[in-house]
Design an enzyme around this catalytic site. Structure first.
Site, PDB file in Angstrom:
ATOM      1  N   LYS A 181       0.705  -0.754   0.207  1.00 19.58           N
ATOM      2  CA  LYS A 181      -0.108  -0.047   0.285  1.00 19.58           C
ATOM      3  C   LYS A 181       0.740   1.125  -0.463  1.00 19.58           C
ATOM      4  O   LYS A 181       1.478   1.469   0.868  1.00 19.58           O
ATOM      5  CB  LYS A 181      -0.522  -0.051   1.123  1.00 19.58           C
ATOM      6  CG  LYS A 181      -1.531   1.107   1.233  1.00 19.58           C
ATOM      7  CD  LYS A 181      -2.395   1.439   2.610  1.00 19.58           C
ATOM      8  CE  LYS A 181      -2.182   2.472   3.177  1.00 19.58           C
ATOM      9  NZ  LYS A 181      -2.281   4.151   2.430  1.00 19.58           N
ATOM     10  N   GLY A 233       7.332   5.356   8.111  1.00 16.29           N
ATOM     11  CA  GLY A 233       6.136   5.918   8.726  1.00 16.29           C
ATOM     12  C   GLY A 233       6.520   6.693  10.140  1.00 16.29           C
ATOM     13  O   GLY A 233       7.479   6.608  10.369  1.00 16.29           O
ATOM     14  N   GLU A 236       4.045   7.056  15.403  1.00 20.39           N
ATOM     15  CA  GLU A 236       2.657   7.049  16.004  1.00 20.39           C
ATOM     16  C   GLU A 236       1.941   5.880  15.672  1.00 20.39           C
ATOM     17  O   GLU A 236       1.662   4.756  16.007  1.00 20.39           O
ATOM     18  CB  GLU A 236       1.492   8.028  15.641  1.00 20.39           C
ATOM     19  CG  GLU A 236       0.492   8.310  16.354  1.00 20.39           C
ATOM     20  CD  GLU A 236      -0.460   9.894  16.104  1.00 20.39           C
ATOM     21  OE1 GLU A 236      -1.358   9.832  16.656  1.00 20.39           O
ATOM     22  OE2 GLU A 236       0.641  10.609  15.606  1.00 20.39           O
ATOM     23  N   GLU A 255      10.632   1.380  10.458  1.00 20.95           N
ATOM     24  CA  GLU A 255      11.486   1.938  10.418  1.00 20.95           C
ATOM     25  C   GLU A 255      10.359   3.474  10.361  1.00 20.95           C
ATOM     26  O   GLU A 255       9.459   3.537   9.639  1.00 20.95           O
ATOM     27  CB  GLU A 255      11.788   2.198   8.951  1.00 20.95           C
ATOM     28  CG  GLU A 255      13.474   2.674   8.707  1.00 20.95           C
ATOM     29  CD  GLU A 255      12.808   3.910   8.014  1.00 20.95           C
ATOM     30  OE1 GLU A 255      12.868   5.071   8.672  1.00 20.95           O
ATOM     31  OE2 GLU A 255      13.026   3.786   7.137  1.00 20.95           O
ATOM     32  N   CYS A 289      12.971  10.635   6.959  1.00 17.13           N
ATOM     33  CA  CYS A 289      13.416  10.499   8.568  1.00 17.13           C
ATOM     34  C   CYS A 289      15.148  10.398   9.132  1.00 17.13           C
ATOM     35  O   CYS A 289      14.651  10.139  10.513  1.00 17.13           O
ATOM     36  CB  CYS A 289      12.680   9.058   8.373  1.00 17.13           C
ATOM     37  SG  CYS A 289      13.870   7.898   7.695  1.00 17.13           S
ATOM     38  N   GLU A 386      10.047  15.155  15.537  1.00 18.38           N
ATOM     39  CA  GLU A 386      10.531  15.935  14.414  1.00 18.38           C
ATOM     40  C   GLU A 386       9.391  16.434  13.283  1.00 18.38           C
ATOM     41  O   GLU A 386       7.882  16.331  13.215  1.00 18.38           O
ATOM     42  CB  GLU A 386      10.280  14.289  13.800  1.00 18.38           C
ATOM     43  CG  GLU A 386      10.551  13.648  12.416  1.00 18.38           C
ATOM     44  CD  GLU A 386      10.866  12.388  11.708  1.00 18.38           C
ATOM     45  OE1 GLU A 386      10.971  11.801  10.492  1.00 18.38           O
ATOM     46  OE2 GLU A 386       9.336  11.717  12.130  1.00 18.38           O
TER      47      GLU A 386
END
Length: 474
Positions: A181, A233, A236, A255, A289, A386
């Site tokens: 996805k 992603g 959370e 990750e 990231c 972040e």
């Protein structure tokens, strides 16, 4: 500063259809419930295409197709699977200009990055894992390692095609089948990759692409017939996935986010360090990231380095992602721009000093000027959370011990950078940093043969290299 004439890449090399269905069992079809969403060009807000949103029944069909394909695919000799991976890699190289333009249109990143970084790495990952497909017995995971089954993979919007390659290449090399996805805001390159799979004559069902928002991803990771979940992603969402997978027997790699420290010592070559700092935080608009979003600079050279950094930032060109001279493209979405803006305003309200070079931002689209904050403490939210945008927080230190303590004072542990002329200092400091990847006198350098992943709230498991095979082998 040089004046650059516009040097736009042609949009005509990519043919985007008005609408796209789901790619299930080797064919495109519309979702069962008929729901669709629009994907837009973040630089202009122009609608690029209408895309099907997969519901639970569609995810069921995709997983069933992957399950049917798993037996024949995993039974193929490794050398035969490798042929398909090599073929995919070559087709990606042949279509790299088309795919680079598509990626810049859908994502907002500068064409010189999608052309010179993303696409070469995408092809390299498929070439690399093609080489492993017939050597799995020698990878150190036992004499007869076996594939796990059906892999459900959910990827982010910052490197849509590259994250797809990180996920799909090792899964196919090891004999697994895939339901992937892509992110809601950047589905197009995954759908074009589905066409690459057809062009490579990959057996139907080995790769399936289901598009949609977070609920589509939730259906996929919670599906009872998915054996392995791979997610890149936010921390959370990663927590939610870990909770959903707990006790199910599903294998899981995550990750997640990062707040990397880029540490500059007083003996570092200043100009080289400045280039690394700029690449570390402004590459891909800071949508990385492992971005070096915290600059830790030794106090004695802080003024000199900041003056040089500001001079360099004044030369960065913000604008049309398809212009080959553009350094910083568009922010990926209105929602992401709102988050970057909010955290930047909080940084200023908490007392940090904000600076951006003079630059004219386009009237339409989602844009944010490259920004640095000085006078930042470890208590500031901009030093802890972040931001995922072109925003750099600058802190100072006096001793290597203080640098390590500040670098490790974060819930994340994905990456770090060290700038110094002393090899002994690089080794000594790197050994103490709690980060999955530590770059020395460079930043944001990737190689398919090198494992990537984090500690703490940056997730667990590794992607890339021999280590990246382990997550897909029983």
């Amino acid at each position: 500063m040089f004046e650059y004439a516009p040097a736009p890449e042609s949009r005509s090399v990519v043919d985007i259809a008005g609408s796209y269905g789901l790619f299930i069992d080797g064919a495109f079809d519309g979702g069962k419930d008929g729901n669709v969403f629009k994907t837009v060009n973040p630089a202009t807000e122009e609608v690029l295409a209408e895309v099907s949103a997969a519901g639970p029944e569609d995810v069921d069909r995709a997983v069933a197709a992957a399950r049917r394909a798993f037996g024949p695919w995993s039974a193929l000799p490794g050398a035969e699977r490798a042929k398909y991976l090599f073929r995919i890699a070559r087709i990606i190289q042949e279509r790299s200009r088309e795919l680079a333009v598509l990626e810049s249109l859908d994502n907002g990143k500068p064409i010189k990055e999608s052309r010179d970084v993303d696409l070469p790495l995408v092809a390299a990952h498929f070439f690399y894992y093609a080489g492993w497909a017939d050597k799995l017995a020698y990878a150190g995971f036992g004499p007869d390692p076996r594939p796990i089954g059906v892999a459900g993979q959910v990827i982010p919007w910052n490197f849509p095609l590259l994250m797809l390659a990180w996920k799909i290449a090792p899964a196919l090399a090891t004999g697994n089948t895939v339901v992937l996805k892509p992110a809601e805001t950047t589905p197009l390159s995954a759908l074009f990759f589905a066409d690459v799979c057809r062009q490579a004559e990959l057996p139907p069902g080995v790769v399936n692409i289901v598009t949609g928002a977070g609920d589509t991803g939730a259906y996929l990771v919670q599906h009872p017939d998915v054996n392995k979940v791979a997610f890149t992603g936010s921390t959370e969402v990663g927590r939610e996935i870990a909770r959903a997978a707990a006790g199910t027997g599903k294998r899981l790699t995550l990750e997640l986010g990062g707040k990397a420290a880029n540490i500059v010592f007083d003996d570092a070559p200043i100009d080289q360090a400045v280039e690394g700092i700029v690449n570390g935080i402004f590459f891909n608009q800071g949508h990385v990231c492992c971005a070096g979003s915290r600059l830790l600079v030794q106090e004695s050279v802080a003024d000199e380095l900041l003056a040089s950094l500001k001079r360099r930032m004044a030369t960065l060109r913000v604008g049309d992602p398809l212009d080959k001279n553009t350094d910083i493209g568009a922010i990926n979405s209105a929602a992401q721009l709102a988050r970057i803006t909010e955290l930047s305003e909080i940084g200023a309200s908490e007392g940090a000093e904000r600076w951006s070079p003079e630059c004219t931002l386009p009237d339409r689209g989602f844009w944010f000027a490259p920004t640095i904050f000085t006078g930042v403490t470890q208590a500031h939210r901009i030093a802890r959370e972040e931001i995922f945008g072109p925003v750099l927080s600058v802190l100072t230190f006096r001793t290597p011990e203080e640098a390590v303590a500040k670098a490790n004072n974060t819930p994340y542990g994905l990456s770090a950078g060290i700038w110094t002329e002393k090899g002994s200092r690089i080794l000594a400091v790197a050994d103490k940093l709690r980060a999955g990847v530590v770059w020395a006198n460079t930043f944001n350098k990737f190689d398919p043969a090198s494992p990537f992943g984090g500690y703490k709230e940056s997730g667990y498991g590794r992607e890339g290299g021999r280590h990246g095979l382990e997550a897909y082998l029983a």
